[in-house]
Design an enzyme around this catalytic site. Structure first.
Site, PDB file in Angstrom:
ATOM      1  N   VAL A 144       0.858  -1.176   0.000  1.00 59.40           N
ATOM      2  CA  VAL A 144       0.000   0.000   0.000  1.00 59.40           C
ATOM      3  C   VAL A 144       0.896   1.227   0.000  1.00 59.40           C
ATOM      4  O   VAL A 144       1.846   1.307   0.788  1.00 59.40           O
ATOM      5  CB  VAL A 144      -0.933   0.025   1.228  1.00 59.40           C
ATOM      6  CG1 VAL A 144      -1.829   1.266   1.200  1.00 59.40           C
ATOM      7  CG2 VAL A 144      -1.767  -1.241   1.304  1.00 59.40           C
ATOM      8  N   CYS A 145       0.626   2.159  -0.907  1.00 55.86           N
ATOM      9  CA  CYS A 145       1.332   3.427  -0.947  1.00 55.86           C
ATOM     10  C   CYS A 145       2.843   3.204  -1.040  1.00 55.86           C
ATOM     11  O   CYS A 145       3.314   2.425  -1.868  1.00 55.86           O
ATOM     12  CB  CYS A 145       0.949   4.267   0.269  1.00 55.86           C
ATOM     13  SG  CYS A 145       1.360   6.017   0.153  1.00 55.86           S
TER      14      CYS A 145
END
Length: 322
Positions: free
Chosen positions: A104-105
């Site tokens: 994520v990210c």
């Protein structure tokens, strides 16, 4: 039924929403289908970690004690900028044993540092895509999608895109109905298409420095159905077409044609989400001329027809009250 172990890696400086968003999706699935997922969190030493927002998270176990999971989830956060070398070593040695690797990210930076993204397609937060590409040239960075799937690897863009990706994984594992139930509970869309752009046309392009070019950008946004060919736009800026096209690209980072395409697509998306106007009316209002031209643009960029996009993203009508 197969139980899928989900292991979330924790570290100091992790982004809280990168952890909690996907966890709420997977835990919702586990409640809907008991035994579907076993969710655990782990840090290097098993010690609590401090998130970037100041929240303290207490892991379930140490990474050393964790068994190979079905899904390994690596969140992002400021802690990815200068990661503990031991964390990179653990990822390099143990992540390949997971059946599904998810970031994520800026968690993609940790996977890349461990060599897990070499030769693979990946994305991250739009502000970090250039950094990812420059530091790890073997990674095929795709800066626009909100998430990218490449075999057993799934990477997502900034923060809330982790929820989109987690919903897509639950839908893949357990079906659309359960994913839809979770999305409704979290008050989010079931899923945005993975190749939906991370940001609007106005954010994707830089704001021009010169006033005439800024005025043209604003005109395009306010008048997507107008004649937006280079000659017409150049005339509004009082420049020759050749000079205008060159200056526009230098100052905004994209050609006038690409900017117009993005603005029209964004305008059409908003119309489909916010109005009940027919597809043909939306196409004319947003400068496509014909529904077929708009359909081709939607399929090319979003992977969904205008009708399918509206079905996914137009809010349900309010329930009448007595």
């Amino acid at each position: 039924m197969e139980q899928r172990d989900v292991l979330v890696v924790l570290f100091d400086g992790v982004q809280a929403l990168d952890v909690c968003g996907p966890l709420d999706v997977f835990s919702g699935a586990a409640q809907g289908v008991p035994g579907a997922y076993r969710i655990r969190t782990a840090s290097l030493d098993g010690a609590p970690v401090r998130t970037t927002s100041g929240l303290t998270l207490v892991p379930d176990l140490t990474l050393a004690a964790a068994e190979p999971p079905h899904t390994l989830l690596v969140p992002g956060g400021q802690g990815t900028r200068t990661p503990d070398p031991r964390l990179i070593d653990w990822l390099r040695a143990h992540a390949p044993r997971a059946r599904r690797k998810v970031s994520v990210c800026s968690g993609a930076l940790l996977l890349a540092e461990a060599g897990l993204l070499d030769g693979r397609r990946a994305t991250t937060h739009w502000m970090l895509c250039d950094t990812l590409a420059a530091r790890f040239p073997a990674v095929r960075v795709e800066p626009e999608p909100i998430y990218v799937r490449d075999g057993d690897l799934a990477t997502s863009a900034g923060v809330t895109a982790g929820i989109d990706l987690a919903l897509a994984l639950v839908e893949e594992d357990l079906g659309r109905d359960l994913a839809l139930t979770i999305a409704r509970h979290l008050v989010v869309f079931l899923r945005r298409p993975g190749n939906q752009t991370q940001f609007s046309a106005q954010l994707a392009a830089q704001t021009a420095q010169r006033r005439p070019l800024r005025d043209v950008q604003q005109w395009i946004t306010e008048n997507p159905a107008a004649d937006l060919c280079v000659d017409a736009l150049a005339a509004r800026a009082s420049l020759s077409p050749r000079h205008f096209a060159r200056a526009f690209r230098e100052e905004t980072g994209m050609t006038p044609g690409r900017y117009v395409d993005r603005v029209r697509l964004e305008a059409a998306r908003r119309c489909l989400e916010d109005t009940t106007d027919g597809i043909e009316q939306v196409a004319r209002r947003c400068g496509y001329g014909t529904p077929e031209a708009m359909r081709r643009a939607f399929l090319r960029v979003l992977g969904a027809s205008p009708a399918e996009y509206r079905r996914r993203f137009q809010p349900a009508p309010p329930v009448p009250t007595a």
